[in-house]
Each structure stands twice: as structure tokens, then as C-alpha cells.
Enzyme design. Structure first.
Site, mmCIF file in Angstrom:
data_model
loop_
_atom_site.group_PDB
_atom_site.id
_atom_site.type_symbol
_atom_site.label_atom_id
_atom_site.label_comp_id
_atom_site.label_asym_id
_atom_site.label_seq_id
_atom_site.Cartn_x
_atom_site.Cartn_y
_atom_site.Cartn_z
ATOM 1 N N GLY A 46 -18.676 -3.516 9.198
ATOM 2 C CA GLY A 46 -18.223 -4.905 9.170
ATOM 3 C C GLY A 46 -17.348 -5.317 10.330
ATOM 4 C CD GLU A 47 -13.866 -1.647 13.055
ATOM 5 O OE1 GLU A 47 -14.225 -1.491 14.249
ATOM 6 O OE2 GLU A 47 -13.050 -0.903 12.481
ATOM 7 N NE ARG A 101 -10.213 -26.169 -0.412
ATOM 8 C CZ ARG A 101 -11.252 -25.656 0.240
ATOM 9 N NH1 ARG A 101 -11.176 -24.417 0.712
ATOM 10 N NH2 ARG A 101 -12.340 -26.355 0.440
ATOM 11 C CD GLN A 102 -3.385 -22.490 -1.905
ATOM 12 O OE1 GLN A 102 -4.405 -23.052 -2.269
ATOM 13 N NE2 GLN A 102 -2.472 -22.054 -2.750
ATOM 14 C CG ASP A 176 -10.533 -38.347 -3.063
ATOM 15 O OD1 ASP A 176 -10.363 -38.710 -1.883
ATOM 16 O OD2 ASP A 176 -11.003 -37.245 -3.368
ATOM 17 C CE LYS A 199 -11.705 -35.342 -5.343
ATOM 18 N NZ LYS A 199 -12.345 -34.717 -4.165
ATOM 19 N NE ARG A 201 -11.507 -31.036 -6.674
ATOM 20 C CZ ARG A 201 -12.766 -30.862 -6.286
ATOM 21 N NH1 ARG A 201 -13.518 -29.953 -6.900
ATOM 22 N NH2 ARG A 201 -13.271 -31.592 -5.326
ATOM 23 C CG ASP A 226 -15.531 -37.288 0.586
ATOM 24 O OD1 ASP A 226 -14.399 -37.412 1.083
ATOM 25 O OD2 ASP A 226 -15.729 -36.701 -0.493
#
Length: 300
Positions: A46-47, A101-102, A176, A199, A201, A226
Site C-alpha cells: 500500500g505504500e 466538514r469536521q 439548506d 435540511k 439530517r 448545491d
């Protein structure tokens, strides 16, 4: 100055990656500079191994950061090579920026991912440009990338340009309040009415959009706009709400298309006539070119 460069180009070249090569090439053409595509190899464990083929003094590195985890590590590796080879300035163009988003601690034990990833990228790039980054609780993009020049471009001019000639009776609708600046700017660019919903959610795929009862949609064409379409549930609920208020037709325009083929197949069954997106994230719905707008911003 090389034959490829124009006097207005601050940067001497654009680097892209295999999955975003066409976007990098479009941006390089808009800037009038050369384009080079990095070579990627992923080992069985995976590298990633990154090979950067050409040396550039002031480089734009172009990569949209959907599905971001491998891409972020590879960006860091590419930036290290470019610096070692003498690059004096590196600009990251990430039309879609990940981990926005966080931006707060919503539950104990969670990271503020926006700050972590932003500080990491700021260590490697002098300038960061994004299109419609998720800044709903963050005032400015430079708060995410401390000490760096930033550009947060709106997708509204590109969407509005594609919708020129829209029926003057049309209404631009958003799902929204977070999308309200994009909705309003698109509508003003077209000279048509607009309405914004609310919205609710309850989960990633459990969403209800409620449009204001005062929205005058009866017998009028509606364009839902959006910033991101992923699961599609927000758009589907918004389309149902518009139809319930009497919309004559429903079209959709998005800045970033992240939805699957399965989701795309649902649009006609939800009464949506067409879907188009900007081309920052490669997707079959791409119809709106970002390169001219990004190139103009990079010349500033």
C-alpha cells in the site's frame, strides 16, 4: 520565457497526477504553461512511490482531494521532491478539498480534522486554492491553512455561465442555509428568483429537505444548485419538495459530483430532468469547466 508561457503567468508550470491529468492539462493550457504528470507506483503493502518528471521554479500542483488518504501522502512526497529540486514556490490547486466538514469537536474523542489536515498541507505549499470548500462554520480559508495565501473560489459564476438563456421565470433552489451563498450568487448571476430550504439530517442517507411554503414554484422551472452531491439523498428530497410545490421541471447543477452510477440511475425516477457538475472532480456528469476561472485567480 519559454514558448509556452504568457507574460501574465506567475507560475512556470503545472503538475498533475494520473487520475486528474486532464484537469491539470486544461489548467496548464488556460495559463499558457507546460504540464507534467507525476508517475505513481503503489507497492503491494500500500505504500506509494512518486516520481516527478520535470523541474519547475514556481509550480502549480493540481489534484482534487476526493478519496483523499493516499492522495494526501503522495502530495507531501511530491512537494518534497519539488522543493529538493529547487522549486521556490508551490501552489496547491485542490478544486475539492478534503477533511473540511469536521471543523469542530462534535463528540468527545473526535479530532478537528480540518485543522489537522490544513496545518499539514500548509507545511508543504505556499498557496492553496479550492472551489467551494466546506467552510460552513469557518470564517475564511486562511484560518484552515495558517500563514499561507489562500483562494476560496465560488462555483456560482461557472454554473451561471452554463445556465445563460434560462427561462426568466425559473427559480434557483438550494437545500439548506449552508448552500445559501452559492444559491443566491447563482441566481443573481442569472437575474432570476431563488429560494433556500431547510435540511433535517438523521444520518448519511436519511435526509429531509423542507422548502419554505412561501416559495413560488408553481408552474415554474426549477434548478437545484448545491456544492456537493454524494449519496444524492439531499437532492432527491429537495426535488420532491419542489415538485410538491408545483415545479414544472427540475434540473440539478453541482460544483462537486461524488455520486455513484447507482445514484445517477435514480435521478430520472426522482423526476430530475438533467444533472451537470463542474469538472474539478472527474465524473460523467462534468459539463462546467473550472480551468478559466482558476487560471484567472492564479494570475492575481
Amino acid at each position: 520565457m519559454t514558448a509556452h508561457q504568457t507574460p501574465s503567468s506567475r507560475y512556470t508550470g503545472v503538475y498533475g497526477f494520473p487520475e486528474s491529468a486532464e484537469g491539470a492539462q486544461r489548467l496548464a493550457a488556460a495559463l499558457g504553461v507546460p504540464c507534467a504528470i507525476a508517475e505513481l507506483h503503489r507497492f503491494p503493502d500500500g505504500e506509494s512511490l512518486v516520481r516527478v518528471p520535470e523541474r519547475m521554479e514556481r509550480a502549480v500542483v493540481y489534484r482534487s482531494l476526493h478519496r483523499p488518504n493516499d492522495k494526501l501522502v503522495e502530495l507531501m512526497l511530491a512537494a518534497s521532491v519539488l522543493r529538493r529540486e529547487g522549486a521556490k514556490e508551490l501552489c496547491l490547486v485542490a478544486p475539492y478539498m478534503a477533511y473540511m466538514r469536521q471543523d469542530a469537536v462534535f463528540r468527545p474523542g473526535e479530532p478537528v480534522s480540518q485543522k489537522v489536515v490544513g496545518a499539514w498541507l500548509a507545511q508543504h505549499f505556499d498557496r492553496i486554492l479550492c472551489v467551494e470548500p466546506h467552510l460552513h462554520r469557518t470564517g475564511q480559508l486562511d484560518e484552515v491553512f495558517p500563514g499561507r495565501r489562500t483562494d476560496a473560489l465560488s462555483g456560482a459564476p461557472v454554473i451561471a455561465a452554463a445556465l445563460r438563456g434560462l427561462d426568466s421565470d425559473s427559480v434557483v433552489v438550494g437545500p439548506d442555509e449552508e448552500a445559501e451563498p452559492l444559491i443566491e450568487a447563482t441566481a443573481r448571476g442569472l437575474g432570476v428568483a431563488w429560494a433556500c430550504g431547510r435540511k433535517e439530517r438523521r444520518g448519511d442517507r436519511d435526509v429531509t429537505v423542507v422548502l419554505p411554503e412561501t416559495a413560488d414554484l408553481r408552474g415554474r422551472p426549477v434548478v437545484i444548485v448545491d456544492d456537493v452531491i454524494s449519496s444524492g439523498e439531499t437532492i432527491f428530497s429537495c426535488a420532491r419538495a419542489a415538485r410538491a410545490l408545483g415545479a414544472a421541471s427540475v434540473r440539478v447543477a453541482a460544483v462537486h459530483a461524488l455520486f455513484t452510477a447507482e445514484t445517477a440511475a435514480r435521478f430520472p425516477t426522482e423526476g430530475i430532468d438533467s444533472v451537470m457538475s463542474c469538472d474539478g472532480v472527474p465524473h460523467p456528469s462534468n459539463a462546467l469547466p473550472l480551468a478559466p476561472m482558476i487560471a484567472e485567480a492564479l494570475r492575481q
